[in-house]
Design an enzyme around this catalytic site. Sequence first.
Site, PDB file in Angstrom:
ATOM      1  N   SER A 603     -15.276  -0.782 -14.369  1.00 36.99           N
ATOM      2  CA  SER A 603     -15.690  -0.422 -15.714  1.00 36.99           C
ATOM      3  C   SER A 603     -17.151  -0.050 -15.724  1.00 36.99           C
ATOM      4  CB  SER A 603     -15.439  -1.580 -16.689  1.00 36.99           C
ATOM      5  OG  SER A 603     -16.275  -2.671 -16.376  1.00 36.99           O
ATOM      6  N   GLY A 604     -17.523   0.685 -16.741  1.00 34.30           N
ATOM      7  CA  GLY A 604     -18.914   1.058 -16.945  1.00 34.30           C
ATOM      8  C   GLY A 604     -19.292   0.803 -18.387  1.00 34.30           C
ATOM      9  N   PHE A 606     -19.235   2.757 -20.927  1.00 34.56           N
ATOM     10  CA  PHE A 606     -18.463   3.422 -21.969  1.00 34.56           C
ATOM     11  C   PHE A 606     -16.963   3.451 -21.701  1.00 34.56           C
ATOM     12  CE2 PHE A 606     -22.663   5.597 -22.049  1.00 34.56           C
ATOM     13  CZ  PHE A 606     -23.092   5.103 -23.267  1.00 34.56           C
ATOM     14  N   SER A 608     -13.283   1.869 -19.181  1.00 35.83           N
ATOM     15  CA  SER A 608     -12.646   1.112 -18.106  1.00 35.83           C
ATOM     16  C   SER A 608     -11.720   2.044 -17.348  1.00 35.83           C
ATOM     17  CB  SER A 608     -11.849  -0.065 -18.680  1.00 35.83           C
ATOM     18  OG  SER A 608     -12.708  -0.952 -19.368  1.00 35.83           O
ATOM     19  N   VAL A 609     -11.600   1.860 -16.041  1.00 40.07           N
ATOM     20  CA  VAL A 609     -10.848   2.775 -15.180  1.00 40.07           C
ATOM     21  C   VAL A 609      -9.653   2.039 -14.577  1.00 40.07           C
ATOM     22  CG1 VAL A 609     -10.945   4.318 -13.193  1.00 40.07           C
ATOM     23  CG2 VAL A 609     -12.953   4.058 -14.665  1.00 40.07           C
ATOM     24  N   LYS A 621      -9.568   6.901 -17.059  1.00 35.66           N
ATOM     25  CA  LYS A 621     -10.729   6.264 -17.700  1.00 35.66           C
ATOM     26  C   LYS A 621     -10.469   6.184 -19.198  1.00 35.66           C
ATOM     27  CE  LYS A 621     -15.726   6.750 -18.403  1.00 35.66           C
ATOM     28  NZ  LYS A 621     -16.923   7.565 -18.058  1.00 35.66           N
ATOM     29  N   ASP A 727     -27.430   9.837 -14.431  1.00 30.41           N
ATOM     30  CA  ASP A 727     -27.026   8.473 -14.064  1.00 30.41           C
ATOM     31  C   ASP A 727     -26.566   8.423 -12.605  1.00 30.41           C
ATOM     32  OD1 ASP A 727     -26.779   5.790 -14.520  1.00 30.41           O
ATOM     33  OD2 ASP A 727     -24.820   5.916 -15.490  1.00 30.41           O
TER      34      ASP A 727
END
Length: 903
Positions: A603-604, A606, A608-609, A621, A727
């Site tokens: 996850s990041g 913004f 979840s994968v 995602k 990023d």
Amino acid sequence: MMSVGSPEGSLASWNTTSWYCSWPGVICGGRRHLERVLALQLSSYNLSGPLSPFLGNLSFLKKLELANNHLVGQIPPELGRLVRLQVLNLSRNYLQGSIPVALAESTNLTTLVLSHNQLQGEIPMNLNALKNLEMLDFQDNGLSGQIPQSLADLPAVQFMYLSCNRLLGDIPHGLGNHSNLLALTLDNNMLSGAIPSSLGNISSLSNFSVQHNMLSGTIPPNAFSNLVHLQRIFMDSNQFHGHIPASIANASNLSVLQLLSNFFSGSVPPEVGRLRNLRWLQVTGNLLHAKESRDWEFITTLTNCSGLETLGLGLNKFEGILPGSFANLSTSLVSVILASNKISGSIPKDIGNLINLQNLFLYENSFTGTLPSSLSKLTNLAVLQADRNKISGSLPWTIGNLTQLISLNLGMNAFSEGSIPPQIGNLKNLVVFHGESNKFSGEIPATLSECQLLQYLVLQNNFLNGSISVLSKLKGLEALYLSRNNLSGQIPKSLGDLSALHYLDLSFNLFSGEVPNIGIFTNSTAISIQGNRNLCGGIPDLHLPPCSSLLPKKIHKFPLVPVLTCLIAAPFVLVLLYRLLTWHKKELVKATDGFSANNFVGSGSFGSVYKERTTNLVAVKVLKLQTPKAHESFMSECEALRTVRHRNLIKIITVCSSTDNRGNDFKAIVYDFMSNGSLESWLHPDTDGQVEHKYLNLHQRVAILLDVAYALDYLHCHGPAPIAHCDVKSSNVLLDSNMVAHVGDFGLARILVDDGSFYRHSTSSMVLRGTIGYAAPEYGAGNMVSTNGDIYSYGILILETVSGKRPTDGGLRQGFSLREYVEQGLLDKVTDIADMQLSSLDLENELRSGNDSSYKRRVDCLVSLFRLGISCSQELPSSRTPARDIIKELHTIKESLNGIQNM
């Protein structure tokens, strides 16, 4: 030569049907020589292929400009036949081999520019035949050997650029004979010895750079007596010692004085205050001292420098009280670095006069007293680091005026008992907040939940009490440290819903009741809860007693079943078309088994994968639309990846935008699945024993870095429009089944539309561009998006990949960034800062086998990689190495490594 670019080619009109003097880029002579070609001006024509030796037949040629193309091969020695040639510019290509000795036969040359290629070998000794030469530019190649003494015999030379090569030995004394020299750059080489005193005689000199070498010695007392035109001097990252001479005042036009990371001692001469044009004074990382008031006199004199923007005094031996005149320094000041000294007394009460200050580093000193009230006037402040001092008193409510703060570090001070003021909620841009090891009491203010960008919250070792349920609203929280307080109540189950949270320390508090068993609570190595005697339940690995009230658990299925309308992207290739036709019939919920934990990838901020469970061909995602800016992230990612195509970029297969069965918005992006995970997972494997087999050798690391460089070069220069990723970090570098790297997560990306090295302000100025540790320093000073910001992040990525240390690693020397840690290590022993796996497996095996030559070449490659990372992460954006030049350097390193394999 051949041309590429447009379908017809950049030189499509070069044919026998038109007169060659009308061809683009071809300049012919006047009436007497209508058919004589005088100039070929073909820079940035997208040319490729080798240089033809038949160019040497254009005997009337005066200018040959082929810069910024894709030319390969060697420079043909036949160019030496061009006796009328005045300008030869072959920069920014992929030329290899040595510089032909025959070029010295073109004795009318005034400009010789071969920079930013892959040239090797030594600089020819006979270039002193070029008596008319005004510009010599060989920077950013792989040139080796010593600087020839013959370069001292170029009477007309004004610009000599030899930086970013592998030159070694002494700087020739004879270079001081150049009475017309304006710029001399020798930085980023392996030069040693002292700077010749003769260079002080070049009164015309305006730019002098020898940073990042192995030079030593002192600066002579009268070194600057004749340098009245000097504007910029870079001597950092060497081994200079002795005093900074008072004669510096004679360089009255000086704007940049950079001496950091050396061994200079004594006090800073007050004569620096006579440099009225000074913008940048950086002496961090030396042995300079101040104790008595007279030693601090230079601060008072610096008030005369009305344009001063950066003042770096950190990591020295400054003691005593900072003079009150500090508050009278230029209002142009953007960055002040006083960290890692022994400065005592109060922070100057009128520091608020420095109204444009954006970065204030005071950590690791002995400051006492309270935070001055005038601090609230610094409304542009983005970074305030005052940790590891003796600051007392309560945290003033006026801290809420600093609405641009991104990083606030007040840890390890003596703030007295009192609560954290509710005005902390005004800091909407706050990403990092350190308040550990103080005496804060009371409850964590509910307003802290308004800091939705907060990622790191560190408040351990205080007297805080009450519940922590308010923290469950911080959707971007990645690390939470609350140990050794008096916090109580149940641990909120909702903390497990924070998908970005990767470390949680609640130890030694008064928590009670059942420990949740979702999210981060399912990983015993990611949480610390010891010292709370009344906890129960949780996963078995926690070894807690069962809760008497614990009811049998129901099996929960994913409750929100999206009714999807998939907006299928146009197929890129036949294989992808087949995949779309067979895959889109499945519902995403079924494909991921209800977005189950078994298919969870990561996850990041913004999203979840999840991976598709049957074929493992795609990853999904799912956007966290409740997170601020998640919708903008979704749009940015779709827009950025809509038209780009590159083997080293993650590919979008489909975009899905719909609602779930409760009518809530649902958005998802489907990508190719990367079976080998992220680079981060290889560099920093988990400690649970499941991935201990992961290991990348040096060849693989270079290959991955090269893949990422290709991706950035495409995004910045060769796509439909320039794109800044914003990023770049190891978790966003994904590896396919063949270990080919793909850059992913374009949620912060921006398409750039203006010209120049910097581009317009982001329309989303509230979002920090990038991740702490990777984000370029200028992003904290106004959020100006540019491709240079990506290069900074990539430089940090190089250092992380080779050192094996995260940019926020707590194991670095106190107060050091990863870049500073590497810089210091290069002065000592490079194998000590390389990843332990590289040192123990690759290097030591070669030593044991007696292969000293292979060992030395591998160490040289490590040095080259570290230097490249440092070059990319320069503080000044314009000083960073562009992507195409990074590619050239990595190819050189790769070839050297291949040579080791073949030995």
